[in-house]
Design a protein around this motif. Structure first.
Motif, PDB file in Angstrom:
ATOM      1  N   ASP A  90      52.547  17.002  22.926  1.00  0.00           N
ATOM      2  CA  ASP A  90      51.920  18.029  23.753  1.00  0.00           C
ATOM      3  C   ASP A  90      51.494  17.403  25.087  1.00  0.00           C
ATOM      4  O   ASP A  90      51.811  16.250  25.384  1.00  0.00           O
ATOM      5  CB  ASP A  90      50.757  18.704  23.018  1.00  0.00           C
ATOM      6  CG  ASP A  90      49.558  17.780  22.807  1.00  0.00           C
ATOM      7  OD1 ASP A  90      49.573  16.627  23.320  1.00  0.00           O
ATOM      8  OD2 ASP A  90      48.601  18.204  22.126  1.00  0.00           O
ATOM      9  N   ASN A  91      50.748  18.158  25.875  1.00  0.00           N
ATOM     10  CA  ASN A  91      50.356  17.669  27.202  1.00  0.00           C
ATOM     11  C   ASN A  91      49.416  16.475  27.153  1.00  0.00           C
ATOM     12  O   ASN A  91      49.219  15.790  28.163  1.00  0.00           O
ATOM     13  CB  ASN A  91      49.696  18.805  27.996  1.00  0.00           C
ATOM     14  CG  ASN A  91      50.682  19.896  28.349  1.00  0.00           C
ATOM     15  OD1 ASN A  91      51.884  19.642  28.455  1.00  0.00           O
ATOM     16  ND2 ASN A  91      50.192  21.118  28.530  1.00  0.00           N
ATOM     17  N   ASN A  92      48.827  16.226  25.974  1.00  0.00           N
ATOM     18  CA  ASN A  92      47.928  15.089  25.815  1.00  0.00           C
ATOM     19  C   ASN A  92      48.587  13.927  25.077  1.00  0.00           C
ATOM     20  O   ASN A  92      47.904  13.013  24.613  1.00  0.00           O
ATOM     21  CB  ASN A  92      46.664  15.531  25.067  1.00  0.00           C
ATOM     22  CG  ASN A  92      45.843  16.522  25.864  1.00  0.00           C
ATOM     23  OD1 ASN A  92      45.571  16.305  27.042  1.00  0.00           O
ATOM     24  ND2 ASN A  92      45.456  17.622  25.236  1.00  0.00           N
ATOM     25  N   SER A 196      45.195  10.980  27.052  1.00  0.00           N
ATOM     26  CA  SER A 196      46.481  11.356  27.662  1.00  0.00           C
ATOM     27  C   SER A 196      46.802  10.504  28.877  1.00  0.00           C
ATOM     28  O   SER A 196      47.971  10.287  29.208  1.00  0.00           O
ATOM     29  CB  SER A 196      46.475  12.839  28.044  1.00  0.00           C
ATOM     30  OG  SER A 196      45.626  13.079  29.164  1.00  0.00           O
TER      31      SER A 196
END
Length: 535
Positions: A90-92, A196
Motif C-alpha cells: 500500500d502507500n505506506n 513509509s
C-alpha cells in the motif's frame, strides 16, 4: 514431491468437511500479477504450491493456483509469501497479502476504531504476487518498540530514528517488534506514515501497547491492529528463511482476568504446526513476537505455551527468535534444561528499542532525548544479515558510527601506587557473558576482563544531574538502573608512571566480529595529607 503436496491438500480439504455447517468456504486463486494492477487478467496464470491460511489451517494452492479454506464470522485469509515473489504494497509500504472477513465487523464498544462490517463472503478472494529478484543473501532492518505515547514522541521517533534510515539502501524489508505506539492507537496512522519514509516493505508485530483494552476475550484485543495492519499472526518466506509472526500477549490475563500474560492461544500454535508442515527442514525458522519467551516459574510467559512451541520446532535445526518489550538488550539461549530439544541452544535476540528508555533523558542538539536504556544500551535498531540458513546480527546505536559497540567507564584520575577500588567497566551492547572481552593499557598485553552482573556505572552517573542538580532539566528523568547482562570489569592500574595512559577494549561477538574502542586516564603523584590534629 508433487504427489505429496496433492495428498496434503486433499487431506486438508477432507479435514475441513468435518467443520460445523455454520462454516463457509472461502476460495480463490493465487496468481502471478504480471502487470502489477492488482487484479487477475486473462493471461495471468495461477501459482501452484503457495500456502494460504485462515489463521489456523494452512493449505497449498493446486496446479491452477486455486485454494479453499473454511471461515467463520471472524477470520483473516492471507497468502504466505513464497520466496521469489512479493505481495502488493500500500502507500505506506505495508504488504497487502490478506482479506479480512468479519461480516458484522468489530464490536461496537471499542475505544479505538476496529474493522468495519465486511458483509458477505466474496465469491473469489484472489491474491496477486509479483516476481522479484530475491537472493539467499539479504539484510533486514529491525525496530524494537517505537512506542510513542504522544505526537511529540512520534516526532522524537522521526528525528532520532527515521531521519537516519530514510532511503537506506541494501535492505530487503523491515520489521517492528511490537509496541508500535503507546496505548493511543490513533497514533498508528502517524507511525505508518513514518515507516513509509524508509522506503522498504515493512512488517509489524502487535505489542501490549497496541491492543484494545476494553475487551473481554483475547481474540478481540487486536481488532484495531487488524484494521490498521492486517493479521496479528502470519508468515512469509524470503530466500531460505521462513518468518513466523505471532501475537504473544494474552489479554486479559487468563489467570487473573486483569492485565496481560505472555503466551499463545491454542489456535495460534495450531497455525504454527500447520504452517511448518510446508517448510523444508533445512530452512532457517525466524519467529518474531513482542514478549520474550524467558520466564520465571511461568509468571511472565506461560510455560506450557513455550514448551509446545519448542516441541513444534524440534526437527528444525536452524532457528532464531526475535522479541523486544523489555527496553533492554539481551541474548537469550534456551537449552534442554529449558525444554529445548536440540543440542544447539535456541537463540532469542531480545532487541534494544528505538524509543530506548521511553524517550527519557536530556535533549541533544536535535531536540531528541538521549533515552539510554536501563542496562546501559543506547537506543537504536538492528541489522540482520542472512546467508542461506545462517544469520548475523549487528546493533546500530542511533546517531553514532557503526563501530560504536562498546561503552567504557572508569575513573579519570588515580593516585600513583595508591590502593584503589577504581575499575574499568565495558558495556558490550550486543554481548553476553559467553563472549570474550579484553583490555590493554598503553599497547601492552591483552588481558581478559571479568563478566559481572551489576548496574552500569555509566548509566548511574547519567542520573546524577537529575537527582543532585538544583535546576530543572529539559526532558524527563530516566528510569532507575537495572542489572546489565553484558557488562565486564577489570581493576584500573594505579602503579603506572605519572601521566596519561591509554586503555583499549576489544570484544568479539558470536559471529566472529571484533570491535574495539579506547579511552584514557591519568596517574597523578600521590599527595601526603597531614595527620589530623591530636586532641
Amino acid at each position: 514431491m508433487k504427489h505429496q503436496l496433492k495428498a496434503f491438500i486433499s487431506s486438508g480439504l477432507l479435514l475441513f468437511s468435518g467443520w460445523s455447517y455454520a462454516q463457509e468456504m472461502a476460495m480463490g486463486t493465487v496468481y502471478h500479477d504480471q502487470n502489477n494492477n492488482g487484479k487477475r487478467d486473462k493471461k495471468e496464470v495461477g501459482l501452484p504450491n503457495v500456502s494460504v491460511s485462515n489463521g489456523v489451517e494452512v493449505v497449498l494452492t493446486d496446479a491452477n493456483g486455486k485454494y479453499q479454506l473454511p471461515v467463520g464470522d471472524d477470520n483473516i485469509i492471507f497468502v504466505i509469501k513464497p520466496s521469489g515473489y512479493i505481495s502488493a504494497l500500500d502507500n505506506n509500504n505495508l504488504p497487502q497479502s490478506y482479506y479480512i472477513h468479519k461480516p458484522k465487523g468489530s464490536p461496537e464498544n471499542l475505544t479505538y476504531k476496529g474493522v468495519a462490517p465486511t458483509g458477505a463472503l466474496p465469491k473469489s478472494i484472489d491474491f496477486g504476487l509479483q516476481k522479484t529478484d530475491e537472493s539467499d543473501q539479504f539484510r533486514i532492518l529491525v525496530f524494537g518498540d517505537p512506542q510513542a505515547y504522544t505526537e511529540q514522541e512520534l516526532a522524537f521517533f522521526n528525528r532520532g530514528i527515521v531521519d537516519e534510515v530514510e532511503g537506506i539502501k541494501g535492505i530487503s524489508f523491515g520489521i517492528s517488534l511490537g509496541d508500535l505506539v503507546g496505548d493511543n492507537l490513533d497514533l498508528h496512522h502517524g507511525y505508518k506514515k513514518s515507516i513509509s519514509r524508509i522506503g522498504v516493505p515493512w512488517y509489524n508485530v502487535i505489542g501490549n501497547h497496541d491492543m484494545n483494552f476494553n475487551v473481554t476475550a483475547d481474540s478481540l484485543s487486536d481488532e484495531t491492529f487488524e484494521t490498521n495492519f492486517g493479521p496479528a499472526n502470519y508468515a512469509f518466506n524470503y530466500g531460505k528463511v521462513h518468518f513466523i509472526v505471532l501475537d504473544d500477549i494474552l489479554y486479559p490475563n487468563p489467570r487473573t482476568g486483569k492485565g496481560y500474560l505472555g503466551g499463545f492461544r491454542k489456535d495460534q500454535l495450531d497455525f504454527v504446526e500447520n504452517d511448518l508442515k510446508t517448510v523444508p527442514k533445512d530452512h532457517l525458522i525466524v519467529l518474531a513476537f513482542h514478549i520474550p519467551l524467558e520466564h520465571n516459574n511461568g509468571d511472565v510467559f506461560r510455560a506450557e505455551d513455550r514448551q509446545r512451541l519448542f516441541d513444534l520446532l524440534k526437527d528444525y535445526p536452524n532457528t532464531l527468535s526475535l522479541s523486544a518489550h523489555t527496553h533492554l538488550q539481551n541474548q537469550l539461549f534456551y537449552t534442554k534444561e529449558n525444554g529445548w530439544h536440540q543440542a544447539k541452544p535456541h537463540h532469542e535476540y531480545n532487541a534494544g528499542t528505538t524509543s530506548g528508555d521511553w524517550y527519557s533523558g536530556q535533549l541533544d542538539e536535535r531536540g531528541v532525548p538521549t533515552t539510554t536504556m536501563r542496562d546501559g544500551t543506547p537506543n537504536g535498531y538492528a541489522f540482520i544479515d542472512f546467508d542461506n540458513n545462517n544469520y548475523n546480527i549487528r546493533y546500530q546505536v542511533a546517531g553514532k558510527d557503526s563501530k560504536h559497540q562498546i561503552n567504557v567507564f572508569h575513573a579519570k584520575v588515580v593516585g600513583q601506587g595508591k590502593t584503589s577500588r577504581a575499575a574499568i567497566y565495558a558495556n558490550f551492547f550486543m554481548g553476553h557473558h559467553g563472549n570474550k572481552v579484553e583490555y590493554s593499557v598503553d599497547g601492552g598485553e591483552w588481558k581478559v576482563m571479568h563478566p559481572t552482573n551489576a548496574t552500569d556505572p555509566a548509566y548511574l552517573a547519567s542520573l546524577y544531574p537529575w537527582d543532585n542538580g538544583d535546576t530543572l532539566l529539559p526532558g524527563r528523568r530516566p528510569s532507575d538502573a537495572v542489572i546489565s547482562r553484558h557488562l565486564w570489569w577489570a581493576a584500573l592500574p594505579a602503579t603506572l608512571p605519572v601521566g596519561q595512559h591509554e586503555i583499549r577494549i576489544r570484544a568479539t561477538d558470536d559471529y566472529g566480529n571484533t570491535y574495539e574502542t579506547s579511552s584514557s586516564y591519568r596517574v597523578d603523584p600521590t599527595k601526603n595529607y597531614p595527620d589530623p590534629p591530636q586532641k
